[in-house]
Design a protein around this motif. Structure first.
Motif, PDB file in Angstrom:
ATOM      1  N   SER A 112       1.397   9.560  -5.543  1.00  0.00           N
ATOM      2  CA  SER A 112       1.765  10.907  -5.128  1.00  0.00           C
ATOM      3  C   SER A 112       2.912  11.444  -5.976  1.00  0.00           C
ATOM      4  O   SER A 112       2.941  12.630  -6.336  1.00  0.00           O
ATOM      5  CB  SER A 112       2.164  10.887  -3.645  1.00  0.00           C
TER       6      SER A 112
ATOM      7  N   GLN B 198       0.823  -1.203   0.000  1.00  0.00           N
ATOM      8  CA  GLN B 198       0.000   0.000   0.000  1.00  0.00           C
ATOM      9  C   GLN B 198       0.856   1.250   0.000  1.00  0.00           C
ATOM     10  O   GLN B 198       0.538   2.246  -0.679  1.00  0.00           O
ATOM     11  CB  GLN B 198      -0.923  -0.018   1.231  1.00  0.00           C
TER      12      GLN B 198
ATOM     13  N   ASN C 200      -1.729  16.439  -4.856  1.00  0.00           N
ATOM     14  CA  ASN C 200      -2.685  15.352  -5.079  1.00  0.00           C
ATOM     15  C   ASN C 200      -4.106  15.880  -5.228  1.00  0.00           C
ATOM     16  O   ASN C 200      -4.893  15.374  -6.047  1.00  0.00           O
ATOM     17  CB  ASN C 200      -2.612  14.363  -3.913  1.00  0.00           C
TER      18      ASN C 200
ATOM     19  N   ALA D 214       0.770   4.108  -2.895  1.00  0.00           N
ATOM     20  CA  ALA D 214       0.472   5.503  -2.545  1.00  0.00           C
ATOM     21  C   ALA D 214       1.627   6.425  -2.907  1.00  0.00           C
ATOM     22  O   ALA D 214       1.421   7.544  -3.398  1.00  0.00           O
ATOM     23  CB  ALA D 214       0.163   5.595  -1.047  1.00  0.00           C
TER      24      ALA D 214
END
Length: 224
Positions: free
Chosen positions: A21, A13, A85, A17
């Motif tokens: 980003s 994860q 983001n 992520a």
């Protein structure tokens, strides 16, 4: 035998992520006029400042030192990453970005360089090197204790007069014992010696005959 590779869900994860980003920061930098390798350098700069601020924050907490500066740079890096983001969610037209965003992206290298330099070169006291205030207040054993200037020397203690000699008390005078009592006491002493094998003492003689103390002591001394 090859070891089996176990994938950690948290690690997977984190990689996903981080990649997303990274891509969002690259898109914002490219839309703000930073093309080529410069657009790829912006995500690296933001993420490295975020990691450096977090590590500095942990070290300061361990050393029990103020963490305000580390929190400030951590918030700056987190705002830059989170803002990029959110901006790519359709809130901004990436083909026509506003001027303020171009200014922020262009000024980010100088801000990141300043933050990284301050985080790296700020000294940190190790936990085992924290000075002990109580230990500093204890004077050295070899060093003489400070004497106040206005303190007067203590007067010499006065010599006490010699104690007078204690006079010895005179020995108690001999008590006249009647012959009949003497004979009876001798019989009791002989019976005691026969029964116990030891001479009778004054306390036993006093208890059996009901004699006063001096007379019992005198008789016990004769029968010893």
């Amino acid at each position: 035998m090859p070891r089996s590779i176990r994938l950690d869900a948290v690690l997977v994860q984190a990689v996903i992520a981080g990649a997303l980003s990274f891509a969002h920061l690259h898109d914002i930098a490219q839309a703000a006029g930073q093309d080529g390798w410069k657009a790829w350098a912006y995500p690296v700069s933001v993420d490295l400042l975020l990691v450096a601020a977090w590590r500095r924050l942990r070290n300061l907490r361990t050393a029990h030192e103020p963490t305000r500066a580390a929190w400030t740079w951590f918030a700056v890096a987190l705002t830059a990453s989170l803002g990029a983001n959110i901006a790519t969610a359709g809130l901004l037209d990436l083909h026509q970005v506003p001027d303020w965003l171009r200014i922020l992206v262009a000024g980010w290298p100088a801000m990141a360089f300043l933050g990284g330099t301050l985080l790296v070169h700020t000294p940190t006291t190790e936990p085992d090197e924290v000075p002990d205030p109580e230990a500093e207040q204890v004077p050295s054993v070899d060093a003489p204790l400070p004497v106040p200037a206005d303190s007067a020397p203590e007067p010499e203690s006065e010599q006490l007069p010699a104690a007078e000699p204690v006079l010895a008390l005179p020995a108690p005078a001999a008590v006249d014992v009647p012959p009949a009592l003497l004979d009876h006491a001798r019989k009791v002493a002989d019976a005691h010696r026969t029964a116990t094998g030891a001479p009778i003492d004054a306390d036993t003689l006093r208890a059996r005959l009901g004699l006063p103390g001096p007379m019992a002591d005198q008789l016990a001394a004769q029968f010893a």
